[in-house]
Design an enzyme around this catalytic site. Structure first.
Site, PDB file in Angstrom:
ATOM      1  CB  CYS A   1      -0.906  -0.005   1.226  1.00 23.53           C
ATOM      2  SG  CYS A   1       0.007   0.184   2.770  1.00 23.53           S
TER       3      CYS A   1
ATOM      4  CB  CYS B   1       6.951   0.331   4.289  1.00 28.41           C
ATOM      5  SG  CYS B   1       6.169  -0.999   5.227  1.00 28.41           S
TER       6      CYS B   1
ATOM      7  CB  CYS C   1       3.461  -6.846   2.954  1.00 26.62           C
ATOM      8  SG  CYS C   1       1.983  -6.057   3.579  1.00 26.62           S
TER       9      CYS C   1
ATOM     10  CB  CYS D   1       1.667  -3.470   9.474  1.00 27.52           C
ATOM     11  SG  CYS D   1       0.541  -3.160   8.124  1.00 27.52           S
TER      12      CYS D   1
ATOM     13  CG  HIS E   1       4.232  -9.110  27.926  1.00 27.46           C
ATOM     14  ND1 HIS E   1       3.080  -8.678  28.523  1.00 27.46           N
ATOM     15  CD2 HIS E   1       4.705 -10.134  28.694  1.00 27.46           C
ATOM     16  CE1 HIS E   1       2.858  -9.400  29.615  1.00 27.46           C
ATOM     17  NE2 HIS E   1       3.825 -10.281  29.743  1.00 27.46           N
TER      18      HIS E   1
ATOM     19  CB  CYS F   1       4.395  -3.365  28.182  1.00 26.45           C
ATOM     20  SG  CYS F   1       2.821  -2.489  28.205  1.00 26.45           S
TER      21      CYS F   1
ATOM     22  CB  CYS G   1      -2.386  -5.576  31.885  1.00 27.35           C
ATOM     23  SG  CYS G   1      -2.067  -6.827  30.649  1.00 27.35           S
TER      24      CYS G   1
ATOM     25  CB  CYS H   1      -2.768  -6.693  24.710  1.00 18.85           C
ATOM     26  SG  CYS H   1      -1.132  -6.004  24.376  1.00 18.85           S
TER      27      CYS H   1
ATOM     28  CB  CYS I   1       6.290  -0.380  19.993  1.00 16.46           C
ATOM     29  SG  CYS I   1       6.049  -0.799  18.265  1.00 16.46           S
TER      30      CYS I   1
ATOM     31  CB  CYS J   1      -0.667   0.371  19.997  1.00 17.27           C
ATOM     32  SG  CYS J   1      -0.189   0.366  18.255  1.00 17.27           S
TER      33      CYS J   1
ATOM     34  CB  CYS K   1       0.303  -4.821  20.995  1.00 17.28           C
ATOM     35  SG  CYS K   1       1.372  -5.568  19.738  1.00 17.28           S
TER      36      CYS K   1
ATOM     37  CB  CYS L   1       1.405  -4.413  13.236  1.00 19.94           C
ATOM     38  SG  CYS L   1       2.792  -3.364  13.711  1.00 19.94           S
TER      39      CYS L   1
HETATM   40  S1  SF4 Z   1      -0.769  -4.169  27.858  1.00 20.54           S
HETATM   41 FE1  SF4 Z   1      -0.109  -5.857  26.507  1.00 20.54          FE
HETATM   42  S2  SF4 Z   1       2.093  -5.643  26.315  1.00 20.54           S
HETATM   43 FE2  SF4 Z   1       1.456  -4.390  28.068  1.00 20.54          FE
HETATM   44  S3  SF4 Z   1       1.689  -5.736  29.855  1.00 20.54           S
HETATM   45 FE3  SF4 Z   1      -0.411  -5.977  29.144  1.00 20.54          FE
HETATM   46  S4  SF4 Z   1      -0.356  -7.752  27.725  1.00 20.54           S
HETATM   47 FE4  SF4 Z   1       1.754  -7.029  28.034  1.00 20.54          FE
HETATM   48  S1  SF4 Z   2       0.522  -3.192  16.926  1.00 17.86           S
HETATM   49 FE1  SF4 Z   2       2.107  -3.722  18.467  1.00 17.86          FE
HETATM   50  S2  SF4 Z   2       3.992  -3.975  17.274  1.00 17.86           S
HETATM   51 FE2  SF4 Z   2       2.533  -2.834  15.980  1.00 17.86          FE
HETATM   52  S3  SF4 Z   2       2.954  -0.673  16.352  1.00 17.86           S
HETATM   53 FE3  SF4 Z   2       1.357  -1.264  17.801  1.00 17.86          FE
HETATM   54  S4  SF4 Z   2       2.446  -1.861  19.687  1.00 17.86           S
HETATM   55 FE4  SF4 Z   2       3.948  -1.823  18.014  1.00 17.86          FE
END
Ligand code: SF4
Ligand code: SF4
Length: 321
Positions: free
Chosen positions: A53, A56, A148, A188, A226, A229, A250, A256, A265, A277, A284, A287
């Site tokens: 698309c 990137c 992709c 992505c 994770h 995070c 969480c 997630c 990230c 995110c 999450c 992606c």
């Molecule tokens: S929000 Fe998602 S990445 Fe963050 S601690 Fe919870 S499960 Fe893990």
């Molecule tokens: S979906 Fe997950 S890996 Fe993708 S940008 Fe969001 S937090 Fe990062």
């Protein structure tokens, strides 16, 4: 346009920003700076888009350190790019043939490849398959940019008619060795820091340390979302968010996929560190995972979230889709 040349101090600044954004040690800043300098002086980049698309490429243009104009005019010697390159039409095809004959470039592939329907992706009257068969053997390295190209991503979703697949599958189909050649930079879209950092590392230091199963550079994809995070302390105490957008808790029970998704990230975030995110209180969606967008029965946002997330995690652990 008047051209500006980067000084060593400026390379060091960009290298430091790249390393700091990924929480890498100070030595990494010097590595990136030296790699960027070599990228400028000696390395040509050929960027080919397949089933993509262009997200990137747009993401790369959102790069802030270095800024896109500096990146594309001063740092990366981008000799071919379908959408942002100057060469179009016949000139593009002539340049492609010339570059392929000369060799000695880093090939970037964005988008997946129609493995069983070559006519589904045609550039200047030639199939992407023909073009990649011409370009890959003469390249120093191949970078699959975005999920992709790295794993198939959205074009490879269950039920697609073109049998879209990754660069790795394409190379294996044509008996090109991926060892010490192919580097995957998923997400992505792909994050500009991962793309620029990988280009700099390849130019300056050669093939990086990669995760063998995914061919992703450990420096950018070595830890799960994770693991790093900011909501992990909620996870440990089993305090879960109750709704999308909940600023507390969480997000695991809202589907997630951070535990099975490997990116930096939490450190570098997106849009020059504005947000990402989970900071936006959204789960999450995995992606950068090989399993992203593959199954019809696994939408990005789901009800019955805990069960889905557990099944997904279990299947990934067993290596099943
Ligand atoms: S929000 Fe998602 S990445 Fe963050 S601690 Fe919870 S499960 Fe893990
Ligand atoms: S979906 Fe997950 S890996 Fe993708 S940008 Fe969001 S937090 Fe990062």
């Amino acid at each position: 346009m008047e051209t500006r040349h980067f000084t060593r101090r400026e390379f060091m600044k960009v290298g430091t920003i790249l390393a700091a954004g990924l929480s890498l040690p100070v030595g990494a800043a010097r590595l990136f700076a030296a790699g960027l300098e070599k990228l400028v002086k000696t390395t040509r980049v050929v960027w080919i888009q397949g089933q993509s698309c262009s997200g990137c490429s747009v993401s790369l243009l959102n790069s802030m350190d270095p800024e896109p104009v500096d990146l594309l005019t001063q740092i990366v010697s981008l000799v071919l790019h379908q959408t942002i390159g100057a060469a179009q039409g016949e000139t593009f095809m002539q340049t492609l043939n010339r570059v392929a004959q000369e060799g000695d470039y880093i090939l970037v592939v964005e988008g997946s490849i129609p493995l069983e329907m070559p006519q589904a992706c045609v550039i200047g009257g030639r199939t992407l398959e023909e073009i990649l068969v011409q370009l890959i053997p003469k390249s120093k390295y191949v970078i699959a940019v975005g999920t992709c190209a790295a794993f198939g991503g959205i074009p490879a979703a269950e039920g697609n008619h073109t049998h879209a697949g990754s660069v790795r599958k394409f190379m294996e189909k044509h008996h090109f060795s991926v060892k010490n050649c192919l580097v995957n930079c998923p997400s992505c879209p792909a994050h500009p820091k991962s793309v620029v950092g990988t280009l700099a590392y390849l130019a300056g230091h050669g093939y990086p340390d990669v995760v063998p199963e995914t061919l992703t550079p450990r420096m950018f994809y070595g830890h799960s979302t994770h693991d790093e995070c900011p909501r992990y302390h909620y996870y440990e105490r089993k305090l879960f968010a109750k709704y999308l957008g909940d600023p507390e808790g969480c997000l695991f029970k809202l589907g997630c996929l951070g535990p099975i998704t490997y990116t930096r990230c939490p450190h570098r975030q997106w849009n020059n560190g504005v947000n990402w995110c989970i900071r936006a209180s959204a789960p999450c969606i995995g992606c950068s995972s090989p399993y992203f967008a593959q199954r019809k029965d696994f939408p990005f946002y789901r009800k019955g979230e805990l069960q889905h997330a557990v099944n997904y995690t279990e299947n990934e652990r067993k290596g099943e889709k």
